[in-house]
Each structure stands twice: as C-alpha cells, then as structure tokens.
Design a protein around this motif. Sequence first.
Motif, PDB file in Angstrom:
ATOM      1  N   HIS A 195      14.504 -13.960   8.470  1.00 23.54           N
ATOM      2  CA  HIS A 195      13.519 -14.457   8.611  1.00 23.54           C
ATOM      3  C   HIS A 195      14.344 -16.179   8.897  1.00 23.54           C
ATOM      4  O   HIS A 195      13.088 -17.186   8.625  1.00 23.54           O
ATOM      5  CB  HIS A 195      12.748 -14.490   7.783  1.00 23.54           C
ATOM      6  CG  HIS A 195      11.426 -13.037   8.333  1.00 23.54           C
ATOM      7  ND1 HIS A 195      10.685 -13.094   8.538  1.00 23.54           N
ATOM      8  CD2 HIS A 195      11.620 -12.149   7.693  1.00 23.54           C
ATOM      9  CE1 HIS A 195      10.429 -11.726   8.993  1.00 23.54           C
ATOM     10  NE2 HIS A 195      10.695 -10.923   8.180  1.00 23.54           N
ATOM     11  N   MET A 197      15.164 -17.640   6.143  1.00 23.71           N
ATOM     12  CA  MET A 197      14.227 -18.231   4.935  1.00 23.71           C
ATOM     13  C   MET A 197      15.376 -18.695   4.157  1.00 23.71           C
ATOM     14  O   MET A 197      16.859 -17.949   3.760  1.00 23.71           O
ATOM     15  CB  MET A 197      13.955 -16.976   4.475  1.00 23.71           C
ATOM     16  CG  MET A 197      13.318 -18.112   3.380  1.00 23.71           C
ATOM     17  SD  MET A 197      11.911 -16.118   2.927  1.00 23.71           S
ATOM     18  CE  MET A 197      10.842 -15.983   3.996  1.00 23.71           C
ATOM     19  N   LYS A 224       4.859 -17.883   6.334  1.00 24.82           N
ATOM     20  CA  LYS A 224       4.974 -19.040   7.742  1.00 24.82           C
ATOM     21  C   LYS A 224       3.871 -19.624   8.159  1.00 24.82           C
ATOM     22  O   LYS A 224       4.185 -20.751   8.682  1.00 24.82           O
ATOM     23  CB  LYS A 224       5.440 -18.106   8.403  1.00 24.82           C
ATOM     24  CG  LYS A 224       5.824 -18.590   9.701  1.00 24.82           C
ATOM     25  CD  LYS A 224       6.189 -17.797  11.580  1.00 24.82           C
ATOM     26  CE  LYS A 224       6.469 -18.668  12.765  1.00 24.82           C
ATOM     27  NZ  LYS A 224       7.621 -17.690  13.281  1.00 24.82           N
ATOM     28  N   SER A 227       3.293 -21.952   5.460  1.00 27.77           N
ATOM     29  CA  SER A 227       4.220 -23.887   6.054  1.00 27.77           C
ATOM     30  C   SER A 227       3.659 -24.343   7.228  1.00 27.77           C
ATOM     31  O   SER A 227       3.825 -25.727   7.090  1.00 27.77           O
ATOM     32  CB  SER A 227       5.875 -23.164   6.470  1.00 27.77           C
ATOM     33  OG  SER A 227       6.051 -22.199   7.520  1.00 27.77           O
ATOM     34  N   GLU A 228       2.747 -23.682   8.182  1.00 23.80           N
ATOM     35  CA  GLU A 228       2.340 -24.312   8.885  1.00 23.80           C
ATOM     36  C   GLU A 228       0.802 -25.045   8.502  1.00 23.80           C
ATOM     37  O   GLU A 228       0.412 -26.116   9.826  1.00 23.80           O
ATOM     38  CB  GLU A 228       2.373 -23.361  10.710  1.00 23.80           C
ATOM     39  CG  GLU A 228       3.667 -22.814  10.785  1.00 23.80           C
ATOM     40  CD  GLU A 228       3.299 -22.306  11.748  1.00 23.80           C
ATOM     41  OE1 GLU A 228       2.271 -21.444  11.984  1.00 23.80           O
ATOM     42  OE2 GLU A 228       4.807 -21.439  12.525  1.00 23.80           O
TER      43      GLU A 228
END
Length: 315
Positions: A195, A197, A224, A227-228
């Motif tokens: 990922h 990460m 994810k 995070s957006e």
Amino acid sequence: MFENILGQQKVKKIISNQVKIGKVAHAYIFMGQGGVGKRLVAVEFAKILNCAVNDFAETDAGACGKCISCEKITKNIHPDLHFIDFAKQTELEEGDIEKQKTLKIETIRYMQKEIATKIREGKWKIFIIEPAEKMNPAAANSLLKTLEEPPENTIIILIAEHKETIPQTIVSRSQILFFQPLELDEISSWLVLNHSMDAVKAREIAELSEGSVENAEKLAARNKKESESLWFKLKTRNFYISDILELSKSIAPSGALECVDALIAEAGKDFRIHPQKTASALELLSDSRTLLLKNINPRTVLDNLFFDLLDLKKI
C-alpha cells in the motif's frame, strides 16, 4: 514452500512434511479467524500437489508457479480444484449470492458427484469448503458419508473460524490445523510493500488489525479514503490565505451545510480516539452548522470556520 504467504510457519511445516513423505490426510479443517491465510494456504497446497514440474519427495521447493497446472490454479480454472462456497451455490441455484446464509445439501451433493468423476488433468482433486461452519445439518450429514469412505487421491479442506460449529463426527475424521493471528511486523511490512504506506502508519494499522490481513486491508482502504477528505487535509496540510478563500468560494454556493456535516462526521471519529484534541474543533463545526441553518452567508461562515480550524493547530 509457501514463501509468498505471511506467517503460519507451523502449518506450513506440517503440510510440507506430509507432502514430502507422501502421507497427506484425506480431510483437513483449516481453523482460525478471517484474513490469516487459510484460503491462500489451501490454494498453494493444491498447487504443490498438482505441480507438473517439482517433485516434492526429493526437494524442499514449493510449486513452480509457472507450469500449466500452477497457472490454472492461480486463475481458478483448474478442473481438479473446486471451491464449494456461496459463490458456487449461487451458480448452481442461479440465485442471489447476498441471500446465501447456509451451505445446503444440494451443494454438497454436487461436490460428491464431482468426487465420483475421474481426475481430469492433475494428480489430486482438491475440494475447498468455505465457510464450513455454515453447512446446515443435512449438508453436514451428507459430507460425513464421504469422509467415512474417503476417495483416493482426493483431499477435502474445510475452512472455518470456529470448531464448535462443525459436527464432532466431521471434526474427528479430519486433521485440524490451527492458523494463528499474524504478527504485527508481518502485517506492517505487508502494508508498506502493498500500500506504499509509511512505516509509522503501517504499524498503527497493524496494531488495530487483530492479526488479520483482511482487517488490515479494510483499515488501509479507510485510511486512504480519509487521507483524501477535507478534514484530513485541514489536519495535515498548510494552507495559504488564498487557498482558504478559494476553498470557501468553491463550496459555499451549493454545499456548505453538507461540507460541515461531513467534517463533523470525520471529526467525530477522531474524537473517540483523541477527545481532548478534537473537542474544540467539534465545537467550531457545531457553531458553524447553527449559523448556516440561520441562513448566515455560507461563504463567510466557511471562511471563518476554516481559518479557526487551522488556528487551533490541534485538529
């Protein structure tokens, strides 16, 4: 063998030794929580037994992964590997997979018909029953008849999370292999590789995963998505005044209240983990929502809200 599967060294060793000496069991129960590799090991086991290249009586090598047999198993098109699960049951019934709650006797009878046929291409026929604990009583009784007279060159692997839900008569005729929760380091390393990460975030997710790659995958996907989100950006990024004004300008005309509601939902999740850091932000968000409901100019409300949130330095 099993180099690409995380953890489960004890299980791997047992299966490897059995393959080498040519004494595999006719039925197994792979027991353990979800997402710890039970299905992956079952599929790799099928590859090892049917590999057209490697001779496991003479070498420690696993399945080659490149022969026709291995490639067909990888693609789930090998005629001697059968998954007896809700997907197969849905196919047999021409039904809806969402409505499948138990594995039924008709599905087990289908498996028994396949067992009775000759091996098509490989050396072994493998049947993977999952979730085995969802067999209804009639299906379990039907399976028991097969286990009482195990067919030659056929292996039945039952995948389950709880032994107590499988009839003792089936348990007593199967070899049980217990799959342990994966180690934190195994999961965090997997997250870093798969990922992209950073190690700190991977470790955080690994600690929440309860030893399950499946759980880690879901948490990584959630991370994810978060995070957006605007909330995450406000927490982690530096904004110029022009950025804030442009952000308010783009949101205010049609989505101010929806934006604030989304921020409240995201902040609420953080509040459960870091209440002291998030309480002030939630108060600001709540006040802004009230102002919007009073028809105060949305752009003014958002301008003030975003600047105040950034000034907190704690969100």
